[in-house]
Write a protein that holds these residues in place. Structure first.
Motif, PDB file in Angstrom:
ATOM      1  N   ARG A 231       0.838  -1.208   0.000  1.00 14.22           N
ATOM      2  CA  ARG A 231       0.000   0.000   0.000  1.00 14.22           C
ATOM      3  C   ARG A 231       0.870   1.253   0.000  1.00 14.22           C
ATOM      4  NH1 ARG A 231      -4.736   0.534   4.336  1.00 14.22           N
ATOM      5  NH2 ARG A 231      -5.643  -1.013   2.918  1.00 14.22           N
ATOM      6  N   HIS A 268      -9.231   9.890  -7.000  1.00 15.34           N
ATOM      7  CA  HIS A 268      -9.461   8.492  -7.356  1.00 15.34           C
ATOM      8  C   HIS A 268      -8.254   7.632  -6.997  1.00 15.34           C
ATOM      9  CE1 HIS A 268     -10.563   4.912  -9.579  1.00 15.34           C
ATOM     10  NE2 HIS A 268     -11.723   5.440  -9.917  1.00 15.34           N
ATOM     11  N   TRP A 271      -8.160   7.091  -3.331  1.00 14.42           N
ATOM     12  CA  TRP A 271      -9.167   6.089  -2.955  1.00 14.42           C
ATOM     13  C   TRP A 271      -8.650   4.685  -3.230  1.00 14.42           C
ATOM     14  CZ3 TRP A 271     -11.644   2.744  -6.455  1.00 14.42           C
ATOM     15  CH2 TRP A 271     -12.662   1.959  -5.905  1.00 14.42           C
ATOM     16  N   GLN A 272      -8.005   4.496  -4.369  1.00 15.83           N
ATOM     17  CA  GLN A 272      -7.454   3.177  -4.684  1.00 15.83           C
ATOM     18  C   GLN A 272      -6.469   2.723  -3.610  1.00 15.83           C
ATOM     19  OE1 GLN A 272      -5.927   2.484  -8.685  1.00 15.83           O
ATOM     20  NE2 GLN A 272      -7.129   4.201  -9.434  1.00 15.83           N
ATOM     21  N   SER A 274      -6.236   3.588  -0.553  1.00 17.42           N
ATOM     22  CA  SER A 274      -6.913   3.302   0.714  1.00 17.42           C
ATOM     23  C   SER A 274      -7.613   1.945   0.701  1.00 17.42           C
ATOM     24  CB  SER A 274      -7.934   4.404   1.024  1.00 17.42           C
ATOM     25  OG  SER A 274      -9.073   4.303   0.182  1.00 17.42           O
ATOM     26  N   ARG A 275      -7.893   1.428  -0.475  1.00 24.32           N
ATOM     27  CA  ARG A 275      -8.652   0.185  -0.594  1.00 24.32           C
ATOM     28  C   ARG A 275      -7.784  -1.041  -0.881  1.00 24.32           C
ATOM     29  NH1 ARG A 275     -13.845   0.026   0.843  1.00 24.32           N
ATOM     30  NH2 ARG A 275     -14.418  -1.303  -0.921  1.00 24.32           N
ATOM     31  N   ARG A 277      -5.830  -4.239  -0.513  1.00 24.29           N
ATOM     32  CA  ARG A 277      -5.704  -5.332   0.455  1.00 24.29           C
ATOM     33  C   ARG A 277      -4.873  -6.428  -0.218  1.00 24.29           C
ATOM     34  NH1 ARG A 277     -11.282  -4.075   1.195  1.00 24.29           N
ATOM     35  NH2 ARG A 277     -11.938  -5.921   0.004  1.00 24.29           N
ATOM     36  N   ASP A 280      -6.435  -9.877  -1.080  1.00 22.07           N
ATOM     37  CA  ASP A 280      -7.723  -9.966  -1.784  1.00 22.07           C
ATOM     38  C   ASP A 280      -7.506  -9.772  -3.277  1.00 22.07           C
ATOM     39  OD1 ASP A 280     -10.289  -9.783  -2.760  1.00 22.07           O
ATOM     40  OD2 ASP A 280     -11.049  -8.623  -1.064  1.00 22.07           O
ATOM     41  N   HIS A 283     -10.462  -8.143  -5.367  1.00 23.25           N
ATOM     42  CA  HIS A 283     -10.572  -6.712  -5.105  1.00 23.25           C
ATOM     43  C   HIS A 283      -9.464  -5.957  -5.842  1.00 23.25           C
ATOM     44  CE1 HIS A 283     -11.926  -3.192  -2.951  1.00 23.25           C
ATOM     45  NE2 HIS A 283     -10.696  -2.953  -2.528  1.00 23.25           N
ATOM     46  N   LEU A 287      -9.894  -2.796  -8.526  1.00 24.02           N
ATOM     47  CA  LEU A 287      -9.179  -1.528  -8.403  1.00 24.02           C
ATOM     48  C   LEU A 287      -8.385  -1.230  -9.671  1.00 24.02           C
ATOM     49  CD1 LEU A 287      -7.782  -1.615  -4.742  1.00 24.02           C
ATOM     50  CD2 LEU A 287      -9.687  -0.250  -5.622  1.00 24.02           C
ATOM     51  N   SER A 290     -10.485   0.043 -12.473  1.00 19.77           N
ATOM     52  CA  SER A 290     -11.051   1.377 -12.266  1.00 19.77           C
ATOM     53  C   SER A 290     -10.147   2.482 -12.801  1.00 19.77           C
ATOM     54  CB  SER A 290     -11.312   1.607 -10.776  1.00 19.77           C
ATOM     55  OG  SER A 290     -10.107   1.819 -10.049  1.00 19.77           O
TER      56      SER A 290
END
Length: 313
Positions: A231, A268, A271-272, A274-275, A277, A280, A283, A287, A290
């Protein structure tokens, strides 16, 4: 990491549902070119559109719609050629990985010679598009073949193949500018740097899906390199990329519309991050996909800015 950008599907050996309606003889070639997975050419296209709009802002003109259309055709052709070439190089590795052993070359539904001929045909379409532009842009486009050719081999020797992928996928930031200006200026180089870092970031997210297979196959990725700090790694890549893009906007005197597009793009990407994982995979795929929507936010802001500047120079 085998042809990292935009190839994941629900099944390792079947085309997406849209391709199952195509003639059986066509399907393997459509799979080689990834026509059923448009995200690859969309992400290749984005820097072309950005720079076409940015140079329009710099010259107080409307974005060249013909150029936007040509870049779309060229991106589809060259994305397909790149995917086909990658599959030729990786056919033995693909046979050893569960997710990729059903690909046309790995499963021997097409021969290497047939795939090579298809690669040449797609490249000729890309060349035809390139020849529509000025001589400087033609030479610049030909130079893009170097990172494209090197990329499939880098994942065998480094955990940073995403950098070489970025060099290739961000090249449109240079070509889009030169197609209008006939030369390059430092804002185009700044935009190119930003697009490279953006590509590295989103491809790291994508690579989270394949860590186990990549380690088993002995190939590298930034997802492996960053490990549990993925991250933060993606955040750093995106952050540095946004700084470079902001410099390009400053260099062209972009107004409020351009900055609004930039703000949407930056939000954007935040946001990516922050999401993310690491564990996963599904998920991570969402991402990754997007990012074309994110790129359109920046393009829309720059395009509106260009049209506004052209109307009120």
């Amino acid at each position: 990491m085998t042809d990292r950008v935009g190839q994941h599907g629900a099944s390792p050996d079947l085309p997406d549902a849209t391709l199952r309606r195509w003639p059986a003889a066509v399907r393997p070639y459509a799979q080689l070119a990834r026509w059923d997975r448009p995200i690859g050419w969309q992400l290749l296209l984005a820097p072309c559109w950005w720079s076409t709009a940015l140079v329009a802002v710099a010259t107080h003109a409307a974005p060249n719609l013909a150029h936007l259309a040509l870049f779309t055709v060229g991106s589809i052709a060259m994305r397909g050629a790149g995917s086909t070439g990658n599959d030729i190089v990786d056919r033995d590795i693909d046979r050893a990985v569960e997710r990729t052993r059903g690909r046309p070359l790995a499963s021997r539904r097409v021969s290497t010679k047939q795939a090579a001929a298809f690669l040449v045909a797609q490249s000729l379409v890309g060349l035809a598009v390139l020849l529509c532009f000025n001589g400087f842009t033609v030479a610049l486009g030909v130079a893009a073949l170097l990172p494209v050719a090197v990329y499939p081999f880098m994942k065998r020797i480094t955990n940073w193949p995403q950098f070489v992928l970025g060099l290739a996928f961000a090249w449109g930031a240079l070509v889009g500018w030169s197609a209008t200006a006939g030369s390059l200026a430092w804002p185009a180089l700044a935009l190119y740097a930003g697009a490279i870092l953006w590509t590295m970031g989103y491809d790291t997210i994508y690579a989270l899906q394949d860590i186990a297979d990549d380690v088993g196959a002995g190939i590298g990725s930034t997802a492996i390199q960053f490990g549990d700090r993925v991250r933060g790694g993606v955040g750093a890549l995106y952050g540095l990329g946004l700084i470079a893009v902001a410099a390009a906007l400053v260099g062209t005197g972009t107004g409020v519309w351009g900055w609004m597009g930039f703000a949407g793009f930056a939000a954007h990407l935040a946001w990516q991050v922050s999401r993310i994982r690491r564990e996963d995979a599904s998920h991570a795929r969402a991402l990754f996909h997007s990012n074309f929507g994110a790129s359109l936010l920046l393009f829309a802001g720059l395009a509106v800015q260009a049209w506004a500047s052209a109307a009120h120079p």
